[in-house]
Design a protein around this motif. Structure first.
Motif, PDB file in Angstrom:
ATOM      1  N   ARG A 178      38.815  -0.067  12.698  1.00 54.73           N
ATOM      2  CA  ARG A 178      37.755   0.164  11.744  1.00 54.73           C
ATOM      3  C   ARG A 178      36.359  -0.535  12.371  1.00 54.73           C
ATOM      4  O   ARG A 178      35.566   0.149  12.451  1.00 54.73           O
ATOM      5  N   SER A 179      36.605  -1.821  12.670  1.00 56.87           N
ATOM      6  CA  SER A 179      35.505  -2.450  12.996  1.00 56.87           C
ATOM      7  C   SER A 179      34.684  -2.059  14.242  1.00 56.87           C
ATOM      8  O   SER A 179      33.605  -2.108  14.312  1.00 56.87           O
ATOM      9  N   HIS A 180      35.846  -1.721  15.254  1.00 57.05           N
ATOM     10  CA  HIS A 180      35.295  -1.163  16.464  1.00 57.05           C
ATOM     11  C   HIS A 180      34.537   0.086  16.368  1.00 57.05           C
ATOM     12  O   HIS A 180      33.439   0.326  17.149  1.00 57.05           O
ATOM     13  N   GLU A 181      35.086   1.086  15.594  1.00 57.60           N
ATOM     14  CA  GLU A 181      34.468   2.332  15.402  1.00 57.60           C
ATOM     15  C   GLU A 181      33.054   2.114  14.686  1.00 57.60           C
ATOM     16  O   GLU A 181      32.059   2.748  15.189  1.00 57.60           O
ATOM     17  N   SER A 182      32.972   1.315  14.129  1.00 58.46           N
ATOM     18  CA  SER A 182      31.769   0.855  13.352  1.00 58.46           C
ATOM     19  C   SER A 182      30.664   0.257  14.168  1.00 58.46           C
ATOM     20  O   SER A 182      29.606   0.654  14.084  1.00 58.46           O
ATOM     21  N   GLN A 189      21.380   0.387  15.686  1.00 57.79           N
ATOM     22  CA  GLN A 189      20.780  -0.450  14.798  1.00 57.79           C
ATOM     23  C   GLN A 189      21.274  -2.129  14.991  1.00 57.79           C
ATOM     24  O   GLN A 189      20.508  -2.905  14.570  1.00 57.79           O
ATOM     25  N   LEU A 190      22.464  -2.236  15.658  1.00 54.04           N
ATOM     26  CA  LEU A 190      23.076  -3.645  15.556  1.00 54.04           C
ATOM     27  C   LEU A 190      22.198  -4.448  16.517  1.00 54.04           C
ATOM     28  O   LEU A 190      21.720  -5.467  16.576  1.00 54.04           O
ATOM     29  N   PHE A 220      27.252   0.162   8.467  1.00 53.70           N
ATOM     30  CA  PHE A 220      27.876  -0.623   9.180  1.00 53.70           C
ATOM     31  C   PHE A 220      29.067  -1.262   8.157  1.00 53.70           C
ATOM     32  O   PHE A 220      28.848  -2.041   7.589  1.00 53.70           O
ATOM     33  N   ASP A 221      30.315  -0.771   8.409  1.00 55.14           N
ATOM     34  CA  ASP A 221      31.385  -1.318   7.784  1.00 55.14           C
ATOM     35  C   ASP A 221      32.422  -1.929   8.746  1.00 55.14           C
ATOM     36  O   ASP A 221      33.260  -1.270   9.361  1.00 55.14           O
ATOM     37  N   SER A 222      32.314  -3.175   8.706  1.00 55.45           N
ATOM     38  CA  SER A 222      33.062  -4.068   9.479  1.00 55.45           C
ATOM     39  C   SER A 222      33.656  -5.414   9.017  1.00 55.45           C
ATOM     40  O   SER A 222      32.720  -6.080   8.174  1.00 55.45           O
TER      41      SER A 222
END
Length: 260
Positions: A178-182, A189-190, A220-222
């Motif tokens: 999930r963190s990688h997908e985000s 933006q990052l 951003f959901d990580s």
């Protein structure tokens, strides 16, 4: 009919060149212009794109570089290809067993003496071995086959973790994926949110403020406390940090930073 065709062709060409620079951080400067020329884009098309970008008040010019606004160009993860593969014997011999660490389940990459082995097995000079290893890290972090993951900023991961095959059978794999997908979905933006905190000539990128700034990105959901480290590895392998050698950490270039 001919005019319509010409307009469509011009639009397609503009989209193609913008797409190329999107993989270079939406940044037009000496290094990326040379890469674009090598890819077959002509100077006139590059100059036209620069003029379009300059007309947008959200584009940023700094130190001979132009970073196009996010409206014109979305920064995308660089598509890096290394000559090293995860399946290569030099790499496989440096990936731990999944249960090697009592307190951290996973297969971790440790590159001890890898350079020396590559010099012997491939006949590479030291700088090529270094470059290909950095490209290897960037390629696999973007693909999601490696991760530098921990949900605790005070606990450094045991290493870069292989997340494919049998090595994916770890308790945190759902959070890692999930963190990688985000990271991939929010890459633009990052990168942009930290740009103004890094001076190209003197600072490291991302900045020490980056991890806190990422929390301000609504989409951003990580749970990865080490996203900034992953971004640095990717930037190093993609050439966004220029002049890296075995003894020199290199200098970041836009869009990672601005010049004084």
């Amino acid at each position: 009919m001919f005019l319509a065709f010409s307009t469509d062709a011009a639009t397609a060409a503009e989209s193609q060149i913008t797409g190329f620079f999107a993989g270079q951080g939406c940044a037009i400067g000496p290094a990326t212009r040379a890469l674009a020329t090598a890819e077959g884009f002509d100077s006139g098309s590059i100059d036209a794109l620069i003029e379009t970008a300059r007309a947008d008040p959200d584009s940023i010019e700094t130190g001979g570089w132009l970073v196009m606004s996010s409206t014109l160009c979305k920064i995308r993860p660089p598509q890096v290809r290394s000559e090293l593969r995860l399946s290569d014997p030099e790499i496989l011999s440096r990936i731990t067993a999944i249960d090697e660490y009592e307190d951290e389940t996973g297969c971790f990459l440790h590159a001890d003496n890898l350079y020396e082995e590559l010099l012997a097995t491939r006949g590479w000079p030291p700088e090529k071995a270094n470059t290909e290893y950095l490209r290897f890290l960037a390629e696999n972090l973007v693909a999601g086959d490696l991760a530098f993951y921990s949900d605790d900023p005070l606990r450094t991961p045991a290493g870069l973790q292989q997340t494919s095959g049998a090595c994916a059978n770890v308790p945190a794999i759902g959070e890692i994926e999930r963190s990688h997908e985000s990271l991939i979905a929010n890459f633009d933006q990052l990168i942009r949110i930290d740009m103004g905190n890094v001076i190209c000539e003197s600072d490291d990128a991302p900045s020490w403020k980056a991890s806190q700034l990422y929390k301000d990105i609504e989409t951003f959901d990580s749970s990865n406390a080490w996203t900034s480290a992953e971004l640095r590895f990717i930037a190093m392998g993609a050439g966004w940090i220029e002049g890296i050698t075995m003894s020199d950490k290199g200098i970041p270039r836009p869009p990672l930073c601005v010049f004084k």
